[in-house]
Design an enzyme around this catalytic site. Sequence first.
Site, PDB file in Angstrom:
ATOM      1  N   ASP A  12      -2.486   1.724  10.962  1.00 35.16           N
ATOM      2  CA  ASP A  12      -2.897   0.320  10.310  1.00 35.16           C
ATOM      3  C   ASP A  12      -3.237  -0.404  11.410  1.00 35.16           C
ATOM      4  OD1 ASP A  12      -2.187   2.034   7.942  1.00 35.16           O
ATOM      5  OD2 ASP A  12      -0.674   0.732   7.145  1.00 35.16           O
ATOM      6  N   HIS A  19      -3.149  -8.279   1.145  1.00 36.96           N
ATOM      7  CA  HIS A  19      -3.684  -7.669   2.371  1.00 36.96           C
ATOM      8  C   HIS A  19      -4.303  -6.550   2.382  1.00 36.96           C
ATOM      9  CE1 HIS A  19       0.321  -5.387   1.601  1.00 36.96           C
ATOM     10  NE2 HIS A  19      -0.491  -4.374   2.430  1.00 36.96           N
ATOM     11  N   LYS A  33      -4.567   4.847   2.460  1.00 35.29           N
ATOM     12  CA  LYS A  33      -3.267   5.078   1.925  1.00 35.29           C
ATOM     13  C   LYS A  33      -2.994   3.669   0.946  1.00 35.29           C
ATOM     14  CE  LYS A  33      -0.657   3.818   5.599  1.00 35.29           C
ATOM     15  NZ  LYS A  33      -0.339   2.706   5.200  1.00 35.29           N
ATOM     16  N   CYS A  39       5.374   0.996   8.049  1.00 34.51           N
ATOM     17  CA  CYS A  39       4.472   2.161   7.867  1.00 34.51           C
ATOM     18  C   CYS A  39       4.583   2.939   9.157  1.00 34.51           C
ATOM     19  CB  CYS A  39       2.992   1.874   7.940  1.00 34.51           C
ATOM     20  SG  CYS A  39       2.732   0.896   5.970  1.00 34.51           S
TER      21      CYS A  39
HETATM   22  C1  VGL Z   1       2.513  -2.194   5.918  1.00 30.05           C
HETATM   23  C2  VGL Z   1       3.674  -3.622   4.555  1.00 30.05           C
HETATM   24  C3  VGL Z   1       2.522  -3.510   3.474  1.00 30.05           C
HETATM   25  C4  VGL Z   1       2.369  -1.456   7.425  1.00 30.05           C
HETATM   26  C5  VGL Z   1       1.667  -2.034   5.115  1.00 30.05           C
HETATM   27  O1  VGL Z   1       1.421  -1.333   7.724  1.00 30.05           O
HETATM   28  O2  VGL Z   1       3.639  -1.690   8.174  1.00 30.05           O
HETATM   29  N1  VGL Z   1       3.739  -2.996   5.690  1.00 30.05           N
HETATM   30  N2  VGL Z   1       1.472  -2.853   3.763  1.00 30.05           N
HETATM   31 ZN    ZN Z   2       0.062  -2.632   2.270  1.00 25.98          ZN
END
Ligand code: VGL
Ligand code: ZN
Length: 214
Positions: free
Chosen positions: A18, A91, A116, A161
């Site tokens: 991410d 987001h 995802k 994540c």
């Molecule tokens: C994430 C919160 C919501 C991450 C993704 O990448 O850690 N955290 N979506």
């Molecule tokens: Zn997310």
Amino acid sequence: MHAELPSAFSRTTLIVVDVQNGFIDGGGLPVKGGAEVVPVINRLASVFENIVITQDWHPPGHASFAVNHAGRSPYEMATMPYGEQVLWPVHCVQGTADAALHKDLHLPTAQLIIRKGFHPGIDSYSAFEEADRKTSTGLAAYLHARGIDTVYVTGLATDFCVAWTALDARTAGFTAFVIEDATRAIDLDGSLDKAWAQMAAQGVGRIQSAELIG
Ligand code: VGL
Ligand code: ZN
């Protein structure tokens, strides 16, 4: 033709979690210092023959967004059919600049992007399994098919994540490390300490990038 000796990294993969605009300053869910992981990950990439990227990829109506729950605010908890879930600011909506990978990532051996969080009602922190703890992403089978037994996890965010990915890697039978200086955390109510404790308990190694690339 002579056979090539397997390199020390041939059975390993770097997982880049991410590293998207949404988790960088100015993004929907900015992680403090998020952009600082990019040069570290780029340096690490030069020694890995295999790299897997993850991309948080939500529809606008996603159940993890506080705005989709009347009267609820970001960072509150909500009860989903599959359990407790943090409600997040909007987001990484599919197809937006917020969901794009950071433009300075340079990952020549990246070969797979796992998207995802695309099921509207289920969040997915882990690269291996969605938050319902039932729906597989297929990543474990992919890595097994590629002869990979060890994963090094980097990216954002350490306590969500990244941690869930490393923990699920252990459950799936992989040796797993988190490269700490290639991650940054959200740290909600002690979530970072808790994540490191859980990872230690499950045998996830905690290392620094200098241990791999000097
Ligand atoms: C994430 C919160 C919501 C991450 C993704 O990448 O850690 N955290 N979506
Ligand atoms: Zn997310």
